[in-house]
Design an enzyme around this catalytic site. Structure first.
Site, mmCIF file in Angstrom:
data_model
loop_
_atom_site.group_PDB
_atom_site.id
_atom_site.type_symbol
_atom_site.label_atom_id
_atom_site.label_comp_id
_atom_site.label_asym_id
_atom_site.label_seq_id
_atom_site.Cartn_x
_atom_site.Cartn_y
_atom_site.Cartn_z
ATOM 1 N N HIS A 39 10.361 9.819 4.503
ATOM 2 C CA HIS A 39 9.653 9.911 5.792
ATOM 3 C C HIS A 39 10.111 11.133 6.596
ATOM 4 C CE1 HIS A 39 8.123 6.056 4.690
ATOM 5 N NE2 HIS A 39 9.266 5.426 4.880
ATOM 6 N N ASP A 72 5.139 3.937 -1.089
ATOM 7 C CA ASP A 72 5.956 3.105 -0.206
ATOM 8 C C ASP A 72 5.512 1.643 -0.179
ATOM 9 O OD1 ASP A 72 7.659 2.176 1.746
ATOM 10 O OD2 ASP A 72 7.116 3.619 3.272
HETATM 11 C C1 NGQ Z 1 11.429 -0.997 3.927
HETATM 12 N N1 NGQ Z 1 9.717 0.334 4.964
HETATM 13 O O1 NGQ Z 1 12.609 -0.979 3.586
HETATM 14 O O2 NGQ Z 1 10.579 -1.610 3.267
HETATM 15 C C2 NGQ Z 1 11.014 -0.248 5.170
HETATM 16 C C3 NGQ Z 1 10.975 -1.170 6.346
HETATM 17 C C4 NGQ Z 1 13.165 -0.960 7.555
HETATM 18 C C5 NGQ Z 1 9.394 1.477 5.556
HETATM 19 N N2 NGQ Z 1 10.304 2.102 6.231
HETATM 20 C C6 NGQ Z 1 12.282 -1.792 6.691
HETATM 21 N N3 NGQ Z 1 8.177 1.943 5.461
HETATM 22 O O3 NGQ Z 1 13.033 0.262 7.584
HETATM 23 O O4 NGQ Z 1 14.034 -1.530 8.186
HETATM 24 ZN ZN ZN Z 2 10.371 2.649 2.184
#
Ligand code: NGQ
Ligand code: ZN
Length: 456
Positions: free
Chosen positions: A270, A321
């Site tokens: 990101h 993702d």
């Molecule tokens: C994840 N997803 O680990 O799946 C993360 C969300 C977080 C994204 N960042 C959870 N898109 O970052 O705490």
């Molecule tokens: Zn992720």
């Protein structure tokens, strides 16, 4: 020795004609020769347009099962954080069998849409009660099994996940399945070592600066072999940036660059919210920016400063993702369109040398994706994997184009999937738009979703 003859093939220096590709029994290209006469390749299978398969550098495969189910407004204002609560609730109940079935479905879809490699950022590693499975790498092995079933190449990245926020705040109940410390991660990596082969690599992923400390990250780096990839989520959401500033007086990327030796082995997932100095810092480190435009849009993250990053010489790749999309085309299209909307201009992803947006995006994402995967992929060249996709030259979208218009059409024109056949490691996994095991994989996925229905 196996061979394929492409009337047009995308090589590292651009499109070439009459290309003979040869690979060995391990699925590694041994020779790539342009301008071979059709007569000399008379007994070889012929295709029209062949290009290197794309690397999906960021995947949480289990999230594929949430697709379309989080698009209903709650009582307050919805955000990344309310989505995350839904995702946590879902993650609480999935079994290793479910993880494998969902990953197989996802990977078969990724293959059909032109991805031939995936980097799995894998963090559901414990049982629902928070205990390690008897096999410490149980769930990681399930995802690798799904990759093998579908044929996609994989870089498995077991995740370091110790805290719920900056300053080492303790995990919440709903994060207990993700809990690992540095030694757990190294144990999982060790358990996966025997699975490494031409199709499979193993690295690590500190989840984020919210979930991992610098001491832990540096502890892992001390033991992990030097060439293995290291991925981390960073600066995706403004609340994360602000919490980081409150905690340390530093922004996440700034803090990472100051406390950890970030170099080419790193992939910063990101990295949406950056200052000018952070843009230069990432670009100068040689790390890859892992951009996931469809998920970043879906979760309301913001837009990565892609134009500045390109100007600074930054490397990038794409990932799907949360898998709200499973196609490389959609990621690249959104990447460019985000910039056009932001800057109110056209044709932004180009360089002085490469004026062609489609070619710039596909080749750039191949190079960055290959680097982030730690595997010899991303080009049709000797020593690289025989990973390629063949476009559907019978589709009207591709009629009458010049060679330098093919990728622009593939990425920007229309909504049909122009990927017809897909080969990974020298083996066809998709033929005529269908994955070779599509039916059985989908049947198991359907069964899995039926079982999981009650947990949403
Ligand atoms: C994840 N997803 O680990 O799946 C993360 C969300 C977080 C994204 N960042 C959870 N898109 O970052 O705490
Ligand atoms: Zn992720």
């Amino acid at each position: 020795m196996s061979r394929l003859y492409a009337r047009q093939a995308l090589l590292e220096d651009g499109w070439q004609r009459d290309v003979l590709l040869e690979w060995d029994a391990q699925g590694t290209l041994t020779a790539v020769t342009a301008n071979v006469s059709a007569a000399a390749a008379a007994d070889v299978e012929q295709v029209q347009y062949a290009l290197p398969g794309m690397i999906n550098l960021h995947s949480h495969s289990f999230q594929r099962a949430l697709g379309g189910r989080t698009e209903k407004a709650g009582d307050g204002q919805d955000s990344f954080w309310t989505w995350r609560d839904l995702m946590y609730r879902f993650a609480r109940n999935i079994t290793p069998e479910h993880i494998e079935a969902i990953a197989a479905q996802l990977f078969s879809e990724c293959l059909r849409h032109g991805y031939t490699s995936v980097c799995e950022f894998h963090y559901v590693q414990r049982a629902p009660d928070g205990a390690m499975y008897p096999r410490v790498a149980e769930t990681a092995e399930r995802v690798i099994a799904a990759a093998r079933l579908t044929g996609i190449g994989i870089t498995m990245l077991p995740v370091l996940y110790s805290y719920s926020g900056f300053g080492e705040s303790p995990l919440k109940a709903e994060q207990q399945r993700f809990r690992t410390d540095a030694q757990d991660v190294l144990r999982i990596v060790e358990a996966l070592e025997p699975l490494r082969d031409g199709q499979t690599e193993v690295g690590v992923a500190p989840h984020s600066l919210r979930a991992a400390s610098a001491a832990q990250i540096n502890e892992i780096l001390l033991t992990l072999p030097k060439q293995r990839p290291v991925h981390i989520h960073i600066a995706e959401q403004m609340p994360e940036v602000n919490q980081s500033l409150e905690w340390s007086g530093r922004r996440p990327v700034q803090w990472l660059l100051e406390h950890v030796p970030v170099d080419r082995r790193w992939c910063l997932i990101h990295a949406t919210h950056l200052t000018r100095a952070e843009v230069d810092g990432i670009a100068g480190s040689g790390a890859v920016a892992g951009l996931c435009p469809t998920t970043e849009a879906n979760l309301g993250d913001g837009l990565f400063p892609f134009e500045e990053f390109m100007a600074a010489g930054g490397r990038f790749g794409i990932g799907s993702d949360s898998h709200i999309s499973q196609g490389a085309v959609e990621e690249l299209r959104w990447l460019e369109y985000g910039q056009r909307l932001l800057h109110q201009r056209r044709n932004i992803a180009v360089s002085k040398q490469q004026r062609n947006v489609g070619d710039y995006l596909w080749q750039g994402a191949l190079q960055g994706g290959a680097q982030a995967s730690g595997r010899p992929v991303g080009a049709l060249a000797p020593g690289k994997r025989a990973d390629l996709i063949v476009l559907d030259d019978a589709h009207p979208a591709l009629f009458g184009l010049e060679l330098d218009e093919i990728l622009g059409c593939f990425i920007f024109c229309g909504n049909d999937n122009l990927v017809r056949d897909v080969m990974v490691g020298g083996q066809w996994q998709v033929r005529d738009g269908r994955h070779v095991a599509q039916q059985a994989i989908a049947a198991r996925f359907r069964q899995t979703l039926a079982e999981l229905k009650e947990f949403r």
